[in-house]
Design an enzyme around this catalytic site. Structure first.
Site, mmCIF file in Angstrom:
data_model
loop_
_atom_site.group_PDB
_atom_site.id
_atom_site.type_symbol
_atom_site.label_atom_id
_atom_site.label_comp_id
_atom_site.label_asym_id
_atom_site.label_seq_id
_atom_site.Cartn_x
_atom_site.Cartn_y
_atom_site.Cartn_z
ATOM 1 N N GLN A 274 0.889 -1.419 0.124
ATOM 2 C CA GLN A 274 -0.053 0.110 -0.245
ATOM 3 C C GLN A 274 0.789 1.523 0.186
ATOM 4 O O GLN A 274 1.863 0.992 0.448
ATOM 5 C CB GLN A 274 -1.166 0.090 1.375
ATOM 6 N N HIS B 20 0.159 6.154 0.809
ATOM 7 C CA HIS B 20 -1.081 6.789 0.959
ATOM 8 C C HIS B 20 -0.395 8.088 0.612
ATOM 9 O O HIS B 20 0.514 8.215 0.029
ATOM 10 C CB HIS B 20 -1.214 7.585 2.251
ATOM 11 N N GLU C 102 3.822 8.488 8.508
ATOM 12 C CA GLU C 102 3.887 7.843 9.819
ATOM 13 C C GLU C 102 4.408 7.299 9.736
ATOM 14 O O GLU C 102 5.481 7.543 9.193
ATOM 15 C CB GLU C 102 2.494 6.673 9.129
ATOM 16 N N HIS D 185 4.921 0.379 0.245
ATOM 17 C CA HIS D 185 5.006 -0.737 1.852
ATOM 18 C C HIS D 185 4.302 -1.825 2.480
ATOM 19 O O HIS D 185 3.094 -1.706 1.594
ATOM 20 C CB HIS D 185 5.578 0.118 2.893
ATOM 21 N N ARG E 127 -4.318 0.424 -2.562
ATOM 22 C CA ARG E 127 -3.521 -0.621 -2.225
ATOM 23 C C ARG E 127 -2.818 -1.571 -4.124
ATOM 24 O O ARG E 127 -3.425 -0.799 -4.511
ATOM 25 C CB ARG E 127 -4.556 -2.242 -1.889
#
Length: 408
Positions: free
Chosen positions: A97, A99, A134, A264, A283
């Site tokens: 996936q 982001h 993140e 990642h 994804r």
């Protein structure tokens, strides 16, 4: 200040023991528990433990945004807590996936709203307008794939596997600059017809088996990861894509940071994950969930990532370790209380007047704030409102507290 009860998320890749053991709940659990959320995301807010019973942190923010968030944070992020704290426990690999950036998320959210796709629909890509940088700090040995490896090194890996069927793809990658070559090869594999995948993936798995059996060490982790993923997801393009990514193994306390566009997959382990308050995921495989290849290709950054590991910095007083990132939504530090500090009050450094989430991962400490105190033991968390800081700590045993605030 209040104790904060996290919201448990059950996904198939989670653990039946890790989160339950962490919070002192019965173990094993009936269903795999994957994430424990300490935040105010509308999808699963945490709960304040008050004298009048449990209260949603989201409701508390809506009722008193100035007192809970503070004027500075409201001025930067509005009436929303900009970060989300999680304990993540992976017994099986997560999906491959990435982001989106803020601009991509804003555009994508508006587009799907115009299309009338419900927020909860399984084919929805954008559930909010936020990017999702993140960081994950390992609590146990933590295995991951993160960021594209430099193309020359990936060519060495694929040649080492000795798979004739890979030769055209090796030539494709070797004949271009890093970003262009990685984009071309990943796009080729992710859009590959299923009959071709059903032939190519088993050939790569045979090559990985032979490599492991040969006793070679240089790429043994990569080969074993391909075998693990191929067993769980036969014929999946994500098995091939894993060959393009950095294979990382974090010891407890080590961390990695993932900005927008970073492909990642977390493979195994337990860690504290902190991110912008978003649930946007694109994804690319290794999952039965919705995969939108064109949208994933639109957000991916194919620049080789050689600096995803975060080097922690210890402040001069030795009590706080900082995990620096460029994310404005969050700042992550760890308060370590040990040695001569035991039994004495310690003032936590004051960073700004925003809110804090404290999470105890070892030992036990009493946390004092303006309006009272709480005791945090392993697995427990606390919410410190903006108007309730600063905080002081007292511990009688070696203690470790994660402290998450808004970025400076």
């Amino acid at each position: 200040m209040h104790l904060l009860k996290g919201a448990v998320r059950t996904y198939a890749w989670g653990s039946r023991t890790a989160i339950a053991d962490f919070i002192g709940a019965p173990s094993p659990t009936p269903h795999p528990e994957a994430e424990l959320w300490f935040g105010a995301h509308p999808g699963d807010p945490a709960w304040l433990q008050t004298e009048d019973g449990e209260r949603s942190l989201l409701d508390a923010l809506r009722a008193d945004p100035e007192g809970e968030l503070g004027a500075t944070v409201r001025g930067r992020f509005g009436d929303t807590l900009p970060f989300l704290v999680k304990v993540l426990a992976a017994d099986e690999p997560l999906s491959l996936q990435a982001h989106p950036s803020t601009e991509q998320a804003t555009e994508g959210f508006a587009r799907e709203e115009r299309m009338g796709i419900p927020i909860t629909a399984p084919n929805r890509n954008y559930r909010d307008r936020s990017h999702k940088p993140e960081i994950i700090v390992a609590l146990s040995r933590f295995e991951a794939l993160a960021g594209f490896r430099p193309a020359a090194r990936t060519v060495e890996l694929m040649r080492a596997l000795g798979v004739a069927e890979l030769d055209p793809y090796i030539n494709l990658l070797a004949g271009q600059h890093d970003g262009d070559g990685l984009r071309a090869l990943f796009t080729t594999w992710i859009t590959c017809p299923q009959p071709d995948l059903d032939s190519l993936v088993p050939a790569v798995l045979d090559g990985a088996i032979n490599y492991v059996r040969s006793g070679h060490k240089e790429f043994v982790r990569e080969a074993r990861t391909v075998l693990e993923l191929g067993e769980r997801y036969p014929g999946d393009a994500g098995v091939l894509a894993s060959l393009l990514l950095n294979r990382l193994s974090l010891a407890p306390g080590e961390a990695l940071y993932l900005p927008a566009g970073n492909l990642h997959s977390y493979l195994h382990g337990v860690g504290v994950e902190v991110m912008a308050n978003s649930d946007n995921v694109l994804r690319g495989g290794l999952t039965p969930k919705h995969v939108d290849v064109p949208e994933l290709l639109r957000v991916l950054d194919f620049t080789p990532a050689e600096d995803v590991l975060v080097v922690p910095e210890t402040l001069r007083d030795g009590a706080e370790t900082v995990y620096p990132t460029p994310a404005p939504e969050f700042a992550v530090t760890v308060l370590n209380i040990d040695g001569e500090q035991l039994g004495h009050e310690i003032d936590a450094p004051t960073r700004h007047d925003g809110p804090q989430v404290l999470l105890c991962t070892q030992g036990s400490a009493t946390v004092h704030a303006k309006a009272g105190s709480v005791v945090l033991e392993r697995g427990a968390a606390a919410w410190v409102a903006a108007d309730d800081g600063p905080i002081r700590l007292v511990a009688q045993e070696s203690t470790r507290l994660f402290r998450v605030t808004v970025g400076i």
